[in-house]
Design a protein around this motif. Structure first.
Motif, short mmCIF file in Angstrom:
data_model
loop_
_atom_site.label_atom_id
_atom_site.label_comp_id
_atom_site.label_asym_id
_atom_site.label_seq_id
_atom_site.Cartn_x
_atom_site.Cartn_y
_atom_site.Cartn_z
N VAL A 288 2.43 -0.65 -6.60
CA VAL A 288 2.83 -1.17 -7.90
C VAL A 288 2.35 -0.23 -9.00
O VAL A 288 3.07 0.02 -9.97
CB VAL A 288 2.28 -2.61 -8.10
CG1 VAL A 288 2.45 -3.05 -9.55
CG2 VAL A 288 2.99 -3.57 -7.17
N PHE A 289 1.16 0.33 -8.83
CA PHE A 289 0.67 1.28 -9.84
C PHE A 289 1.61 2.47 -9.97
O PHE A 289 2.04 2.82 -11.07
CB PHE A 289 -0.75 1.75 -9.47
CG PHE A 289 -1.18 2.99 -10.22
CD1 PHE A 289 -1.45 2.93 -11.58
CD2 PHE A 289 -1.29 4.21 -9.57
CE1 PHE A 289 -1.82 4.06 -12.28
CE2 PHE A 289 -1.67 5.36 -10.26
CZ PHE A 289 -1.92 5.27 -11.62
N ALA B 156 9.01 -6.74 1.61
CA ALA B 156 7.95 -5.73 1.51
C ALA B 156 6.61 -6.39 1.17
O ALA B 156 5.57 -6.06 1.76
CB ALA B 156 8.31 -4.71 0.43
N LEU B 157 6.65 -7.36 0.24
CA LEU B 157 5.41 -8.01 -0.17
C LEU B 157 4.83 -8.84 0.99
O LEU B 157 3.61 -8.98 1.09
CB LEU B 157 5.66 -8.91 -1.39
CG LEU B 157 5.95 -8.17 -2.69
CD1 LEU B 157 6.38 -9.13 -3.78
CD2 LEU B 157 4.72 -7.38 -3.14
N ILE B 158 5.70 -9.37 1.85
CA ILE B 158 5.21 -10.14 2.99
C ILE B 158 4.73 -9.20 4.09
O ILE B 158 3.78 -9.50 4.82
CB ILE B 158 6.33 -11.07 3.54
CG1 ILE B 158 6.68 -12.11 2.48
CG2 ILE B 158 5.89 -11.77 4.83
CD1 ILE B 158 7.91 -12.93 2.81
N ALA B 159 5.38 -8.04 4.19
CA ALA B 159 5.02 -7.09 5.26
C ALA B 159 3.56 -6.64 5.15
O ALA B 159 2.89 -6.47 6.16
CB ALA B 159 5.95 -5.88 5.21
N ALA B 160 3.08 -6.48 3.91
CA ALA B 160 1.72 -5.95 3.73
C ALA B 160 0.66 -6.84 4.39
O ALA B 160 -0.12 -6.35 5.22
CB ALA B 160 1.43 -5.74 2.25
N PRO B 161 0.61 -8.16 4.08
CA PRO B 161 -0.37 -8.99 4.79
C PRO B 161 -0.14 -9.06 6.30
O PRO B 161 -1.11 -9.12 7.06
CB PRO B 161 -0.24 -10.37 4.14
CG PRO B 161 1.01 -10.34 3.36
CD PRO B 161 1.27 -8.92 3.00
N LEU B 162 1.14 -9.00 6.71
CA LEU B 162 1.41 -9.03 8.15
C LEU B 162 0.81 -7.80 8.83
O LEU B 162 0.19 -7.91 9.89
CB LEU B 162 2.92 -9.07 8.41
CG LEU B 162 3.63 -10.40 8.18
CD1 LEU B 162 5.11 -10.27 8.48
CD2 LEU B 162 3.00 -11.49 9.04
N ARG C 119 11.00 -0.92 -7.72
CA ARG C 119 10.59 0.47 -7.50
C ARG C 119 9.44 0.54 -6.50
O ARG C 119 9.33 1.51 -5.74
CB ARG C 119 10.17 1.05 -8.85
CG ARG C 119 10.04 2.54 -8.93
CD ARG C 119 11.37 3.27 -8.88
NE ARG C 119 12.00 3.39 -10.18
CZ ARG C 119 12.04 4.54 -10.88
NH1 ARG C 119 11.48 5.61 -10.42
NH2 ARG C 119 12.65 4.57 -12.03
N ALA C 120 8.59 -0.50 -6.51
CA ALA C 120 7.41 -0.47 -5.64
C ALA C 120 7.78 -0.72 -4.18
O ALA C 120 7.11 -0.21 -3.28
CB ALA C 120 6.39 -1.50 -6.11
N ALA C 121 8.85 -1.51 -3.95
CA ALA C 121 9.15 -1.95 -2.58
C ALA C 121 9.22 -0.80 -1.57
O ALA C 121 8.55 -0.86 -0.53
CB ALA C 121 10.44 -2.76 -2.57
N PRO C 122 10.02 0.26 -1.85
CA PRO C 122 10.05 1.34 -0.85
C PRO C 122 8.70 2.00 -0.65
O PRO C 122 8.37 2.43 0.46
CB PRO C 122 11.07 2.33 -1.43
CG PRO C 122 11.16 2.01 -2.87
CD PRO C 122 10.94 0.53 -2.97
N ALA D 65 4.85 1.46 -11.49
CA ALA D 65 4.72 1.22 -12.93
C ALA D 65 4.71 2.54 -13.69
O ALA D 65 5.34 2.67 -14.75
CB ALA D 65 3.43 0.44 -13.20
N VAL D 66 4.03 3.53 -13.13
CA VAL D 66 4.01 4.85 -13.77
C VAL D 66 5.41 5.43 -13.83
O VAL D 66 5.86 5.95 -14.87
CB VAL D 66 3.05 5.79 -13.00
CG1 VAL D 66 3.24 7.22 -13.46
CG2 VAL D 66 1.61 5.36 -13.21
N MET D 67 6.16 5.29 -12.73
CA MET D 67 7.52 5.86 -12.70
C MET D 67 8.44 5.13 -13.68
O MET D 67 9.18 5.77 -14.43
CB MET D 67 8.11 5.75 -11.30
CG MET D 67 7.46 6.67 -10.29
SD MET D 67 8.22 6.41 -8.68
CE MET D 67 7.19 7.45 -7.67
#
Lengths: 351, 314
Positions: free
Chosen positions: A299-300, A201-207, A65-68, A303-305
């Motif tokens: 992620v927050f 997505a998780l790799i994109a953030a630090p990039l 859910r967090a990825a998008p 998680a809520v959704m």
């Protein structure tokens, strides 16, 4: 009497404290709604937490859910850094979804198909974002309104496609035909929905963080946002930077759509995004426009959704609480951000 | 071909245009007041939804439609005050706050609706407003039944247009609104309270958005559904720009959009489905974006739009 006073500098711990403060305030405010629904506040939040982060399966669901929202959050963060007010991540996401679904339906070997989907989706998102950026650079058109209105244009274009020429002739529903099986993103952990796109997505953030903080383009983006006049004097071609920012931002939002098509839905339907583009604004603000902060913020919200649905089943509190939390969190964060620029001082009333 | 045109352009068609235009006219006038004072209110989409919900709820529990309208208007004013608190009093960025208000109020609308009415297979409905023919005037051929045999809220919308123009251009308060939207510093020097005027304009705007929501759930659909607003708030944002921040032009833009929408509905119904109806729905947005590019040369937008005002800062 209290007044706001300009704060000369902000302590570093603020970066972490403010979002946490905003989230805490949000949860306190929304507990009123839980009480109104006649459920236990701690019980409801407890169910929400265990259902979204309590075990490894729940965590994978939350990450899916967090990825998008990581992608749309990054899209908004990058844009807002340059003060390119991209409210159009929703439309860019939809454009990315349509383009990637179109490409994914062409028979190709798996890896090539996924790569083409990502390229097509990113390009489509970038193309949409180019419109408000060009209008602003060439015609001084306000980017807030133009990017917002484009969301509706893209949405109706998508609807025209899936109710018209693209309608799945097999099912007869207004949904696009599915992508090829070979183009489905591989699932990384058997028995879950954790797909390749989540890792991307998780790799994109630090990039993106690296790009913003350590590269010339990132420097130009930041200076353009903070002080366009100084940027111009410093020899930065501000207009070109805005266009590049828009392309990057739109491409990131487009990738959010790619992940939904390739990893979750495998086709396009009218409700493929439950407002992930707007959630991206919440994510980016909670992250204080820091790409690394986008991941925990997304992620927050995820998680809520995810948690809200379980909470609704267990306690009867409507799952729409997650939408209220999202809006409240954004407003609370905006208020919290005031403390970075201002501090409250008592004035007057001194004998 | 002429038979088709006859079928499309008849009294029912004109009446449909007026009905479609009514909530848009309220919403557009509301957004226009807010923007003329320098405050973009992107909360409109959510505010209309929340007002449609509170209005419907109040009406279905009290049995009085006018109490429902009152509830919707009060809700709109409250949400306007909230948006003004963030953007005017605290000077936070208007577009992000607006999105926040929209997310918050639509979430709240869904939440409260589900809490009050539960999950029902058939959504509860009310007996909504009935048409109220105006004596004599409704006997005018064509125009009479189309314009003067409508809901009371439609007449209110028709009256709201000249009233809004009068207030904005002919009253001291309207002058203040225009001043704080164009040059808040000058307004401040002239003794106009920028903060108070902006608050009032955004709250008035919220009240009008409330009427728009009330019309949707109590006259048009007679029920609250999650798609009751479905982008009409965004349409209003476009119409304000397209109508150049002027009450007459904005209302005209609402009428034009309603014409296109009604035409689209008729063509769908009459099986002339060669053009996808979405193409029509897209038009106002595309037109507005193009119009923004064309108009940009002669800056017609309120100069202080999106700019917070803090007295001590220069």
């Amino acid at each position: 009497m209290f007044r706001l006073e300009v704060r000369p500098s902000t302590p570093a711990w603020f970066n972490l404290a403010l979002p946490l403060l905003a989230i805490a305030a949000t949860l306190v405010l929304c507990s009123g709604l839980i009480a109104l629904a006649g459920a236990g506040v701690f019980e409801s939040y407890g169910v929400m937490f265990t259902a979204s982060l309590g075990d490894s399966y729940a965590i994978t669901e939350t990450l899916v859910r967090a990825a998008p929202m990581i992608f749309t959050g990054l899209a908004v963060a990058v844009a807002f850094r340059a003060k390119f007010w991209n409210i159009g991540a929703e439309g860019q996401l939809l454009a990315g979804a349509v383009a990637s679904c179109f490409v994914g339906a062409i028979p190709m070997p798996g890896p090539l198909a996924m790569l083409s989907m990502a390229i097509a989706g990113a390009a489509a998102g970038a193309a949409v974002a180019l419109v408000p950026a060009t209008l602003r650079v060439k015609f001084k058109v306000d980017d807030v309104v133009s990017s917002l209105l484009l969301n509706s244009v893209i949405y109706y274009a998508l609807m025209a496609l899936i109710e018209g020429p693209w309608k799945d002739s097999f099912s007869g529903y207004p949904i696009s035909p599915p992508i090829e099986d070979s183009a489905n993103f591989p699932v990384l952990i058997e028995g879950t929905r954790l797909h390749l796109g989540v890792i991307v997505a998780l790799i994109a953030a630090p990039l993106i963080w690296f790009l913003i903080v350590r590269t010339t383009l990132g420097f130009r983006i930041r200076v353009t946002g903070e002080n366009p006049e100084a940027a111009r004097y410093g020899g930065i071609h501000v207009e070109r930077v805005l266009i590049s920012t828009a392309l990057l931002s739109g491409a990131l939002a487009g990738l959010a759509g790619v992940g939904e098509v390739g990893g979750v839905h495998f086709q396009v339907m009218s409700d493929i995004s439950p407002g992930y583009g707007y959630s991206g604004i919440v994510v980016a603000m909670l992250a204080r426009l820091n790409p690394l902060g986008v991941v925990p913020a997304a992620v927050f919200l995820a998680a809520v959704m995810t948690g809200a649905e379980a909470m609704s089943r267990a306690t009867g509190v409507p799952a729409f609480l997650s939408d209220v939390i999202q809006g409240t969190a954004l407003l609370a964060m905006l208020v919290a951000l005031l403390f970075t620029a201002y501090r409250i001082r008592r004035v007057g009333a001194v004998p | 071909m002429s038979a088709v045109f006859e079928q499309i352009f008849q009294v029912g068609f004109l009446a449909a245009i007026i009905r479609i235009a009514t909530p848009l006219a309220f919403a557009t006038l509301g957004e226009m007041f807010s923007e003329r004072a320098g405050v973009l209110n992107l909360g409109i989409e959510g505010i209309m939804l929340l007002c449609a919900m509170t209005g419907f709820t109040a009406a279905s529990f009290s049995g009085s439609l006018w109490l429902g309208v009152l509830a919707a208007v009060l809700t709109g004013m409250l949400m306007g005050a909230l948006h003004a608190l963030f953007t005017v009093a605290l000077g936070l960025s208007q577009h992000v706050c607006g999105i926040g208000v929209t997310l918050f109020s639509s979430g709240l609308a869904y939440f409260l609706y589900r809490l009050i009415f539960g999950q029902q297979s058939v959504p509860p409905s009310i007996k909504g407003f009935q048409t109220l023919p105006i004596p004599v005037l409704s006997d005018i051929p064509v125009l009479g039944p189309a314009v003067f045999n409508q809901f009371a809220l439609v007449y209110m919308a028709i009256l709201a247009i000249p009233l809004a123009a009068f207030v904005l251009y002919r009253t001291p308060w309207g002058l203040s609104v225009r001043m704080v939207g164009e040059n808040p510093r000058a307004a401040d020097s002239a003794g106009v309270s920028v903060i108070a005027t902006r608050f009032q304009a955004v709250i008035l705007g919220g009240a009008l958005m409330g009427l728009a929501g009330a019309f949707l759930s109590m006259a048009q659909f007679n029920a609250f559904t999650f798609g009751v607003v479905s982008g009409r708030g965004w349409v209003a944002i476009a119409l304000v720009v397209f109508g150049r921040w002027d009450p007459w032009r904005s209302a005209g833009a609402a009428l034009l959009f309603a014409f296109v929408d009604a035409l689209q509905l008729r063509m769908q119904a009459s099986g002339l489905g060669h053009i996808p109806y979405e193409a029509f729905l897209m038009l106002p947005f595309i037109f507005t974006i193009v119009a923004m590019a064309v108009m940009s040369r002669n800056a017609v937008a309120p100069s202080a739009l999106l700019k917070p005002f803090r007295r001590e800062e220069r």
